[in-house]
Every structure is written in structure tokens, then in C-alpha cells.
Design a protein around this motif. Structure first.
Motif, PDB file in Angstrom:
ATOM      1  N   HIS A 243       0.843  -1.185   0.000  1.00 38.79           N
ATOM      2  CA  HIS A 243       0.000   0.000   0.000  1.00 38.79           C
ATOM      3  C   HIS A 243       0.888   1.247   0.000  1.00 38.79           C
ATOM      4  O   HIS A 243       1.837   1.322   0.773  1.00 38.79           O
ATOM      5  N   SER A 245       0.426   4.057   1.144  1.00 39.25           N
ATOM      6  CA  SER A 245       0.390   4.883   2.347  1.00 39.25           C
ATOM      7  C   SER A 245       1.488   4.477   3.325  1.00 39.25           C
ATOM      8  O   SER A 245       1.768   5.200   4.268  1.00 39.25           O
ATOM      9  N   ARG A 246       2.060   3.294   3.073  1.00 40.85           N
ATOM     10  CA  ARG A 246       3.112   2.813   3.969  1.00 40.85           C
ATOM     11  C   ARG A 246       4.344   2.439   3.158  1.00 40.85           C
ATOM     12  O   ARG A 246       4.606   1.275   2.899  1.00 40.85           O
ATOM     13  N   ASN A 338      -2.009   4.271  -6.296  1.00 36.17           N
ATOM     14  CA  ASN A 338      -1.976   4.202  -4.836  1.00 36.17           C
ATOM     15  C   ASN A 338      -1.403   2.888  -4.327  1.00 36.17           C
ATOM     16  O   ASN A 338      -1.719   2.461  -3.233  1.00 36.17           O
TER      17      ASN A 338
ATOM     18  N   MET B   1     -10.128   2.258   0.472  1.00 34.86           N
ATOM     19  CA  MET B   1      -8.737   1.961   0.749  1.00 34.86           C
ATOM     20  C   MET B   1      -8.586   1.569   2.188  1.00 34.86           C
ATOM     21  O   MET B   1      -8.905   2.313   3.075  1.00 34.86           O
ATOM     22  N   ARG B   2      -8.129   0.393   2.379  1.00 32.90           N
ATOM     23  CA  ARG B   2      -8.107  -0.124   3.725  1.00 32.90           C
ATOM     24  C   ARG B   2      -6.912   0.417   4.485  1.00 32.90           C
ATOM     25  O   ARG B   2      -5.817   0.493   3.993  1.00 32.90           O
ATOM     26  N   LEU B   4      -4.029   0.036   7.005  1.00 37.35           N
ATOM     27  CA  LEU B   4      -3.186  -1.087   7.373  1.00 37.35           C
ATOM     28  C   LEU B   4      -2.857  -0.915   8.838  1.00 37.35           C
ATOM     29  O   LEU B   4      -2.409   0.127   9.265  1.00 37.35           O
ATOM     30  N   ILE B   5      -3.054  -1.980   9.534  1.00 42.62           N
ATOM     31  CA  ILE B   5      -2.869  -1.881  10.966  1.00 42.62           C
ATOM     32  C   ILE B   5      -1.422  -1.498  11.253  1.00 42.62           C
ATOM     33  O   ILE B   5      -0.496  -2.013  10.657  1.00 42.62           O
ATOM     34  N   ASP B 146      -9.232  -5.757   1.380  1.00 42.76           N
ATOM     35  CA  ASP B 146      -9.500  -4.360   1.003  1.00 42.76           C
ATOM     36  C   ASP B 146     -10.492  -4.336  -0.134  1.00 42.76           C
ATOM     37  O   ASP B 146     -10.102  -4.272  -1.289  1.00 42.76           O
ATOM     38  N   GLU B 181     -11.082   3.398  -4.704  1.00 37.44           N
ATOM     39  CA  GLU B 181      -9.648   3.226  -4.958  1.00 37.44           C
ATOM     40  C   GLU B 181      -9.119   4.190  -6.014  1.00 37.44           C
ATOM     41  O   GLU B 181      -7.906   4.259  -6.218  1.00 37.44           O
ATOM     42  N   THR B 418      -3.203   5.996   7.622  1.00 38.72           N
ATOM     43  CA  THR B 418      -2.308   6.588   6.625  1.00 38.72           C
ATOM     44  C   THR B 418      -2.928   6.529   5.237  1.00 38.72           C
ATOM     45  O   THR B 418      -2.493   7.193   4.319  1.00 38.72           O
ATOM     46  N   GLY B 419      -3.939   5.689   5.102  1.00 39.92           N
ATOM     47  CA  GLY B 419      -4.641   5.621   3.837  1.00 39.92           C
ATOM     48  C   GLY B 419      -5.740   6.663   3.805  1.00 39.92           C
ATOM     49  O   GLY B 419      -6.072   7.278   4.816  1.00 39.92           O
ATOM     50  N   ASN B 447       0.004  -7.991   5.681  1.00 40.42           N
ATOM     51  CA  ASN B 447      -0.189  -6.609   5.227  1.00 40.42           C
ATOM     52  C   ASN B 447      -0.023  -6.553   3.710  1.00 40.42           C
ATOM     53  O   ASN B 447       1.008  -6.147   3.194  1.00 40.42           O
ATOM     54  N   ALA B 449      -2.659  -5.471   1.404  1.00 41.26           N
ATOM     55  CA  ALA B 449      -3.655  -4.691   0.671  1.00 41.26           C
ATOM     56  C   ALA B 449      -2.949  -3.989  -0.483  1.00 41.26           C
ATOM     57  O   ALA B 449      -1.867  -3.438  -0.302  1.00 41.26           O
ATOM     58  N   HIS B 450      -3.520  -4.034  -1.658  1.00 38.49           N
ATOM     59  CA  HIS B 450      -2.983  -3.426  -2.884  1.00 38.49           C
ATOM     60  C   HIS B 450      -1.779  -4.195  -3.416  1.00 38.49           C
ATOM     61  O   HIS B 450      -1.292  -3.886  -4.494  1.00 38.49           O
TER      62      HIS B 450
END
Lengths: 478, 478
Positions: A243, A245-246, A338, B1-2, B4-5, B146, B181, B418-419, B447, B449-450
Motif C-alpha cells: 500500500h 500509504s506505507r 496508490n 482503501m483499507r 493497514l494496521i 481491502d 480506490e 495513513t490511507g 499486510n 492490501a494493494h
């Protein structure tokens, strides 16, 4: 592909003292009757739009074949060779053999191509496929690349036949139909059709060797007799992605950017061969005491002088002539705005010094960028290293004598290495040395319009080229 | 957009809880949940593939089959598109479950999105991203975390509640969008022109936020409730060049300039920032971290100007993106032919901007970082800065109760995502939104997602249905 002469702004030349005459105003010595014949064939050739996928190349082949047939070449020695160039492009090569009754040497091969690069009416001042004479020029697509060479090599032969000339070796004419796109004709011509084309050496009419600057000073005739090997590589980086965002510490795009930064600053080992040495000797003479001239002399004196080679390579006139060069030409990477990229790829186009194997360049690139970047050669086009053709004294003498007859002793003839690729490369790769010697000429850079707009050739250049090839045939097959 | 923990290494904390035992799914409900999940994961709801309307209709049909009145079920077609994402005809699902009698309060909005990020089969390890596979205790497929799990959990929870005879005391309104998304047009419409259909909700609960994780050793790593999110903004770096023939590389090259700019962005770090949510988050986190990471959190909480401490936190895999604005390149495009120097090279830069910071200010900062006038920075969207939602005791309590009933011992934190999600336009319109999903994953290995091989623990899907049932009973049943 027409070779573009690099000597666009050569500085003070040796013969600056003599009053320069506009070469376009010097009358041609071609007999008016042959002028008319040449013009008629040239007009027909230009007006056939032999662009890939238009299915017109066969008509050019028939036009040229009809000249040979009329001059007495039997149908058994005229071969139409249909083939596919680019996928779906049905095209044709023409192979004609002018037999010697008593051959004393192996045949000589004359090379040309009948296809032209696309030209759009709306881009041009005139219709590119309507032949036009204006202000001392013939205009139209293919007037310089290279229907002029097709017509000159054909008409010179036809004219000699009509005069009763008997060659002492077979002269084979090979005109391909997809030089500008796929080079499939030359590939077949140098391999599968070798029984029809085998020769001691080839003379390529693709692109005139002669040019003048705007002050009508002679810039010389560069004979291309070696060419670099074309090979594209792909640099690919991989990453688990994720992702956006990270951001991860590692990133496929950053890894690729790092590799490109290394590529940008990397310089391959400078190299010389007989052809490039002879070229730089001529350039050193032209450059005189300029900085470039001094650098060239330093490198010629000491081929290990890497600093001198680097300085020469950095000069816009000499780019690509001192070594293998690779440059990034395309990028793609990522799959969504993204998401962190899972892969990124750079297309790296290399022009490899003659004799160097593409796999060696691949290994060098791999070493440069490190194990985290995958380096692969383009599987769709595997470059064949072509040896530099040896400097043949007979060819050099014939060309020098003919060129200087038309352009005077100040028009020096020297070998060149082409950074591009043409039909000649396929024959060189298969062991037939090839020399690009066409006698057409233009004013540099104004007449360098091959592939571009409003392509043209001086009227005199077209007519004199017929006489030039006549001299070449007599000299090398007489 | 999920989301992420972000909590990778919380220690297990004993949490006294009086929570009632969670309800159990019946075998039929379990089977229906599985069938719905498999059906919608297999629909590739990627932009440009035109498949969201099909999925929307399928989801609407599930509500209809469960007895929700047709008049309160809407499939709203709409268009989404932008220069960087391409266009698509997509759809949203709106379902309104009306209160029995006079509503006690304004509606609760339940939010999710049906679209997913692109996934390429060749990038994935073994499975087709659009063919759900159950393997090793996981469901594999694009959208499994996600966030098609959230779509299924909300839908099945409402169906279960309806079947059980539950009567909401306030309206429960579902909004599932079809372009979260990419362009977020659905959420933008939801917060404006569809507000009447949605009944002007008091607040939103977003399944595309919140959730929990467990460590690889099985210990709890915490659940978070999302109350703030960074602003999503896209930028493009563009470099233009004259280009030319690749056999003669120029000193300036659009690709190399772009690579150099990317190197600078790679090295740059934005200034650390903190807000109420992140302060509460880090305060909770530091209590559990006795290691150097905890020390850095304590130093930073004491002195928000301790940039070194913030940098240390940001570098931790579990805290990426929580201390500042982050920007990362996600896509590259350059060149037009492998044998031509590039005339154009572009990179997409995806930024996640700290709440309250103007995306235009980030554009100016990118220009300063790149510090090269030939690299032009432009914005891809017109998103405005996102805002944080104030903590609501009723939502916090309901979320905490559901989490602790299903996952005894899991701590609950407020969280800044952050998303970016569909929550942004609602928050901007004055409707607070809380990310309260009940799904969970194993951190950090899930982790994805995407990314490639996206997967969801099988048990998480069924826990999540129960989680939403409990939340809705709590918030709409009293």
C-alpha cells in the motif's frame, strides 16, 4: 536508413583558399538522352508510395526489372522474391544477375532498398508522392533515401550494357523491400537466398557519402564499412509492493532509478578498429589544431588515453564513435497510483562496438547495476555482431578516383563506422563485407532530410550518380 | 482503501471485560457468508473493467432476498474517471433499513467500497487474484482484506439481524461505493447530492477502516478505531526533452533527469507532526513498548521537536507514515520507441499528507526537493485537506465491546489512518466517520492490501459478521 554525416560543422578546412563554387550549379556530364531516361524512371519510382503495409513495393521492383529486361538481362536472371516484412507487410525483394561471359573474380553485390519511410501529405509542402523538380532539386519521399540510389545503380548498368561493356565478374543487384522497418529482406538475402546473392563484397547505394557545407566547402565522402550492433535490453526491478500509504524502505522504482543513475554516468571502455582509426585520422586532419583535433591526435597516438577518448565522445559531432553506448529510452513501472510498485522496467538501447558480443555487454550491464536488477536482452531482436569490413584497396581506389573526378581532389574519401544499422549489417554478419559508397551528395545540413519533411536531392547529384556508378562498375568489374 | 494496521508489536495486555458471549453464526449463515464472499471476490471490480455494476446488483439482490423492501434498495449508476485512472461506468448501492416507529435519532451510515485495486495474475505467486482460493487457513484474492470482507460482513450482519427479528430504533443506511480506490466520486456524491437518500446521517461507521491484528506468535497486537486519516493527493513529475536518435545519446535525457529527481525524493523526509489522535495513539503504544522504539515514543511525546526520535519511530516497520507526510513514486512512464531518445518521462508520486496540511503546500515542497526547473510538478486531483473526527463515547464503547467479546485481551486504540478513504468528504461535510471494521490479520505477514497475494484469515471473515451484528444491536437497538 541513411547515414547522416557527422561533419556538420567541421572547422577550417585545408582548401579554404580556393574560391568555393556552388556544386548545384555545375552542369552534369550525363548525356541529355540519358538524363531524360533517368528522370523518367526516377519520377515513376518516387510516385509509387512504397511505404510498409501499402503493398506497393512490388511495383518498384517491376519498374527496375523492366529496365534490366529491356537492356537484355534474361528473365531467368531476374528474381522477384515476395516475403513478409513487418507482420502483415507483404513486400518484395528484387534480385538481378548481370552475368559475365568469362568471370575472372567472384561476383560483386550491389545493395539497395525500394521501401521508403512514411510521409504525410499534410506535413509536407507538396505531395510527397508526386515527383517535383524545383530550384535545382528533385523533391519527393525517397529522393535521397534511396530511390535515387536504386535508379542510379540500375541506369548505370543499363547504360553500360547498351554501350557493350562486358563485366569480368557477375554483378548482382539486390533491392530489398523492408529496410526501413524490419530488415527481413536483407536477413533472407544474406542467408536463405544466398545462392542468388553470394559475392566477394557488397557495395551499398543507401545514402550518399559526399557532402558540402553551406559555403560549398567539401566535407568529404565517408564510406561506411562498419556498424555498431543494435541491441535492446530491459532492466527490471521487483518488489513485494504494498500500500502506498506505507512506503517500504525498498521500492522497485527507487531501485530502478538508482540503476539508471549508474547507467547515466557509466562509460564503456574506449575502442578503436581499422575503420574508426582511419576515420579519426581524417577528422584530425580536418580539425587541424582545434581542441577536438588535438584530442583526436592524442587518442590516436595512445589508444589507452581514456581521457582523450572521453573528451572526443563528449563532442556532439563524435557521439557514439569511440565505444559502445547504451541509453535509457523507455520506462514503465507500477500498476496503480496508490500502490507501491511491484515491478519497474527501463528499456535500454545499446549500440555495441563492432565485434563485441551482446552477451558481453549484458554481463557488463549486470555487473554495473548489481544483482537486484534483472538485465535481459530483448528476445524479439537479438543483435548480430558485425565485423568491420576490411579496408579494400580496390574499393577505396575506385571510389576515390570517381568521387574526385566529380568533386575535385579536396573531397577526401575516408572510412566511417555507422552508429545506426542498415541492410549492410546483415550481409556483414554473414561474411560478405559491405561498403556504403553511393555517390549522391547534398548540402549539409540543409539537404539532410531522409525520413523527414520535404526530402530532396540536387538534380545534378541524381544525374552524376549514374555516371559515378558507371565508373565504379568499370573499375571493379572491368 | 483499507487502513493497514500499524501496531506490529503490542504486548498482550490483560483486559478485564464483562462482555457477553458473542452470538454464533448458524451453519446456513456461515455458508451464505462464504458464498457471497467467493462470488464478489471473483468479480474483478477494477476501474476500466466495467464490473462494479454487476457486483452492486448482486449485493442489492442479497438484501432483496432477505426481505428488505425494494423501495429502500437502490443501485445508483454513476461515472468515474480522471486523466491518470481512466474512466468507467460504476455504481453504488444504497440500502435504507428504516426504524420501526419514530426514529430515536438521525440515521447511522454504514460505509464500504466494492471496487478493488488492479492485480495482475503474472505478479501473483500462485493463485489468480480474481478466483478466490481457500488455502492454509486463508482466503486468497484481490479484495479479501481491502475490502470485500467488510462488504460481506455488513450485508450478512444486516441479513442476520433482519432474520432474527431485530427492529432498529433508528434508520441504518448502507452506502457501498464503486470508485474509492480511484476517484472517490461515489463518496463525494454521497456527501452532497445523495444526502437525502441517505437521510442525513448523524455519523458514519466505515468498514474500510479499523480492525485488528495478532502477532505471528498468536499474541494480540491490538484493534484500532480510525478517527482521522491522512489526505490522499497525487502528483506528477514531468520531464520533456528534444529527444533524437538513440544511436547518438544527448547529455540531457528526460529519463535520467527523472531518475535523479526520484533519488532526491527517496532521500527526503518531511517534518514530523503530531495531532490529538496520534498523540493518544503513541501514548497508548509507548506504555507497551519497553524497547528503544518505546523510548523514542516517550522522547517524542515529551518533546515534539525531537526530530531524531520521530525519525526513529517512522523507520519502524510498524509505524510507517504515522509521524508525518509521506510521498512515494508509484508509477513510471517514458519514451515512445526503443530506438529513440525519450521526449517525455513522467512519474506518479503518491502522497499521504498529515491532516490539516494543504496539498498545494506539498506541491511546493516537492518542487523544492527536486530543485530542477526541467522537472515539472503538477497535481493530479483537487482533494482538500482532510479533518479528524471527534471521539464519540457511544461509538467507542460499542466498538470496544464488540472487539473484546470476540477477542478477549485485545486492546483498542484510536488511530490515524495513513490511507485515505470515502470518509474524507463526509468529514469535510460535518458528518464524523469512524473506521470500525472487525476484521483482523496476522501482522506483518498479511499486510498485503494493494499488493500481491492479498489474503484474509478464514476465521476473520466470520468474526467480522458477528462484530457488525453486535455493533448494530448496540448502536441502533437501544
Amino acid at each position: 536508413m541513411k547515414r547522416v554525416l557527422a561533419l556538420v560543422l567541421a572547422t577550417a578546412l585545408s582548401s579554404a583558399a580556393s574560391a568555393a563554387v556552388d556544386p548545384r550549379t555545375v552542369p552534369t556530364k550525363l548525356d541529355p538522352a540519358w538524363q531524360a531516361k533517368t528522370r523518367a524512371v526516377f519520377k515513376q519510382a518516387i510516385e509509387i508510395p512504397s511505404v510498409h503495409h501499402r503493398g506497393q513495393t512490388q511495383r518498384v521492383a517491376e519498374l527496375l526489372a523492366s529496365q534490366f529486361r529491356a537492356a537484355g538481362i534474361p528473365d531467368a536472371d531476374i528474381h522477384f522474391m515476395p516475403y513478409e516484412g513487418l507482420p502483415g507487410d507483404k513486400t518484395t525483394a528484387l534480385i538481378v544477375r548481370w552475368r559475365s561471359a568469362h568471370p575472372t573474380k567472384k561476383p560483386m553485390l550491389i545493395l539497395g532498398h525500394m521501401d521508403v519511410v512514411e510521409a504525410k501529405r499534410e506535413d509536407w509542402k507538396f505531395d510527397p508522392f508526386v515527383f517535383r523538380e524545383q530550384d535545382g532539386y528533385f523533391y519527393g519521399r525517397g529522393t535521397s533515401d534511396m530511390k535515387n540510389g536504386d535508379v542510379a545503380t540500375t541506369m548505370a548498368a543499363v547504360k553500360l550494357m547498351s554501350e557493350g561493356f562486358k563485366p569480368d565478374r557477375d554483378i548482382i543487384f539486390f533491392y530489398s523491400g523492408d529496410e526501413e522497418t524490419n530488415g527481413q529482406g536483407a536477413t533472407l538475402g544474406s542467408t536463405k537466398w544466398r545462392n542468388l546473392t553470394d559475392a566477394e563484397f557488397g557495395l551499398n547505394a543507401d545514402g550518399g557519402c559526399v557532402s558540402y557545407d553551406r559555403n560549398f566547402r567539401p566535407l568529404g565522402c565517408g564510406i561506411s564499412m562498419a556498424e555498431k550492433t543494435f541491441q535492446t535490453y530491459f532492466f527490471t526491478t521487483h518488489n513485494p509492493g504494498g500500500h502506498s500509504s506505507r512506503p517500504r524502505p525498498d521500492n522497485a522504482i527507487y531501485d530502478l532509478a538508482d540503476a539508471l543513475e549508474k547507467l547515466r554516468t557509466y562509460r564503456f571502455q574506449p575502442m578503436q578498429n581499422d575503420v574508426s582509426r582511419a576515420y579519426f585520422e581524417e577528422r584530425s586532419r580536418q580539425e587541424g589544431n582545434s581542441q577536438l583535433g588535438q584530442q583526436i591526435r592524442a587518442w590516436l597516438a595512445n589508444p589507452n588515453d581514456g581521457a582523450a577518448a572521453d573528451a572526443i565522445e563528449a563532442n556532439p559531432l563524435e557521439v557514439g564513435l569511440t565505444r559502445t553506448r547504451c541509453v535509457a529510452t523507455m520506462l514503465s513501472g507500477g500498476h496503480a497510483d496508490n500502490a507501491l510498485p511491484q515491478s519497474a522496467t527501463a528499456t535500454v538501447n545499446c549500440r555495441i562496438f563492432p565485434g563485441v558480443q551482446p552477451v558481453a555487454v549484458q554481463a557488463e550491464l549486470q555487473k554495473l547495476v548489481g544483482p537486484n536488477v534483472e538485465v535481459k536482452a530483448d528476445p524479439n531482436y537479438v543483435g548480430q555482431p558485425t565485423p568491420a569490413s576490411p579496408l579494400r584497396p580496390d574499393v577505396l581506389k575506385a571510389v576515390t578516383s570517381a568521387i574526385q573526378k566529380f568533386h575535385g581532389p579536396d573531397m577526401h574519401v575516408f572510412p566511417m563506422m555507422s552508429t545506426g544499422a542498415s541492410d549492410g549489417s546483415f550481409f556483414r554478419a554473414q561474411g560478405i563485407p559491405v561498403y556504403d559508397i553511393d555517390g549522391s551528395w547534398g548540402i549539409s545540413p540543409d539537404d539532410e532530410r531522409a525520413h523527414g519533411l520535404d526530402e530532396r536531392t540536387p538534380v545534378r547529384s541524381m544525374y552524376d550518380d549514374v555516371l559515378y556508378w558507371e565508373m565504379i562498375y568499370k573499375s571493379l568489374a572491368g | 482503501m483499507r487502513k493497514l494496521i500499524a501496531t506490529a508489536s503490542l504486548l498482550a495486555i490483560a483486559s478485564a471485560t464483562n462482555a457477553a458471549a458473542p452470538p454464533q453464526l448458524t451453519a446456513a449463515q456461515h455458508e451464505a457468508t462464504h458464498a457471497m464472499f467467493e462470488h464478489i471476490v471473483d468479480i474483478p471490480t477494477v476501474i476500466g473493467r466495467h464490473r462494479v455494476p454487476e457486483e452492486a446488483q448482486y449485493v442489492a439482490d442479497q438484501f432483496k432476498a432477505a426481505g428488505f423492501p425494494e423501495a429502500d434498495i437502490h443501485v445508483v449508476a454513476y461515472h468515474t474517471g480522471s486523466a491518470t485512472t481512466g474512466d468507467d461506468d460504476t455504481a453504488a448501492v444504497i440500502v435504507r433499513w428504516r426504524a420501526a416507529g419514530t426514529p430515536k435519532a438521525k440515521p447511522i451510515l454504514l460505509m464500504g467500497h466494492m471496487d478493488v485495486v488492479e492485480a495482475k495474475a503474472e505478479d501473483w505467486s500462485a493463485t489468480d487474484p480474481f478466483k478466490m482460493v481457500e488455502k492454509d487457513g486463508y482466503y486468497y484474492g484481490r479484495g479479501t482484506i481491502d475490502m470485500k470482507d467488510g462488504i460481506v460482513a455488513i450485508t450478512q450482519a444486516m441479513i442476520n439481524l433482519k432474520q432474527s427479528g431485530f427492529k432498529p430504533k433508528r434508520d441504518i443506511v448502507v452506502l457501498f461505493t464503486g470508485d474509492e480506490e480511484t476517484n472517490g466520486i461515489g463518496a463525494k456524491n454521497g456527501a452532497t447530492q445523495w444526502l437525502d437518500l441517505l437521510g442525513h446521517p448523524e455519523f458514519g461507521l466505515n468498514a474500510d477502516g479499523g480492525g485488528g491484528s495478532v502477532n505471528t506468535d498468536g499474541s494480540p497486537a491490538g484493534f484500532t478505531m480510525q478517527t482521522a486519516e491522512k489526505t490522499f493527493a497525487g502528483y506528477t513529475l514531468t520531464v520533456r526533452n528534444r529527444g533524437g536518435h538513440s544511436s547518438k545519446p544527448r547529455k540531457d535525457n528526460a529519463i535520467y533527469s527523472l531518475a535523479h529527481a526520484l533519488d532526491k525524493i527517496e532521500a527526503y523526509r518531511f517534518t514530523p507532526m503530531m495531532n490529538e489522535t496520534t498523540r493518544a495513539y503513541f501514548d497508548g503504544r509507548q506504555k507497551l513498548e519497553k524497547n528503544p522504539l518505546g523510548d523514542a515514543m516517550r522522547r517524542w511525546l515529551t518533546n515534539p521537536n525531537d526530530g531524531e526520535a520521530a525519525d526513529f519511530i517512522e523507520a519502524s516497520e510498524s509505524e510507517v507514515g504515522l509521524t508525518r507526510t509521506r510521498c512515494v513514486p508509484t508509477r513510471l512512464f517514458a519514451g515512445h520507441a526503443d530506438n529513440a531518445l525519450p521526449q517525455l518521462a513522467t512519474a506518479m508520486i503518491n502522497c499521504r499528507i498529515f491532516p490539516g496540511v494543504d496539498p498545494n503546500a506539498v506541491k511546493a515542497e516537492l518542487e523544492r526537493i527536486v530543485a530542477d526547473p526541467t522537472v515539472v510538478v503538477t497535481r493530479n486531483d483537487d482533494y482538500v485537506a482532510s479533518l479528524a473526527s471527534p471521539l464519540r463515547p457511544d461509538v467507542t464503547a460499542a466498538y470496544t465491546r464488540a472487539v473484546q467479546a470476540l477477542h478477549p485481551g485485545q486492546p483498542v486504540f484510536p488511530e490515524m489512518s495513513t490511507g485515505a478513504s470515502d470518509a474524507r468528504p463526509f468529514r469535510v461535510a460535518g458528518i464524523p466517520v469512524y473506521g470500525t471494521n472487525g476484521g483482523w490479520t496476522v501482522t506483518p505477514i498479511d499486510n498485503r492490501a494493494h499488493g500481491k497475494d492479498e489474503r484474509l484469515p478464514v476465521k476473520s471473515l466470520y468474526d467480522n459478521v458477528v462484530h457488525w451484528e453486535m455493533m448494530l444491536r448496540d448502536l441502533a437497538g437501544k
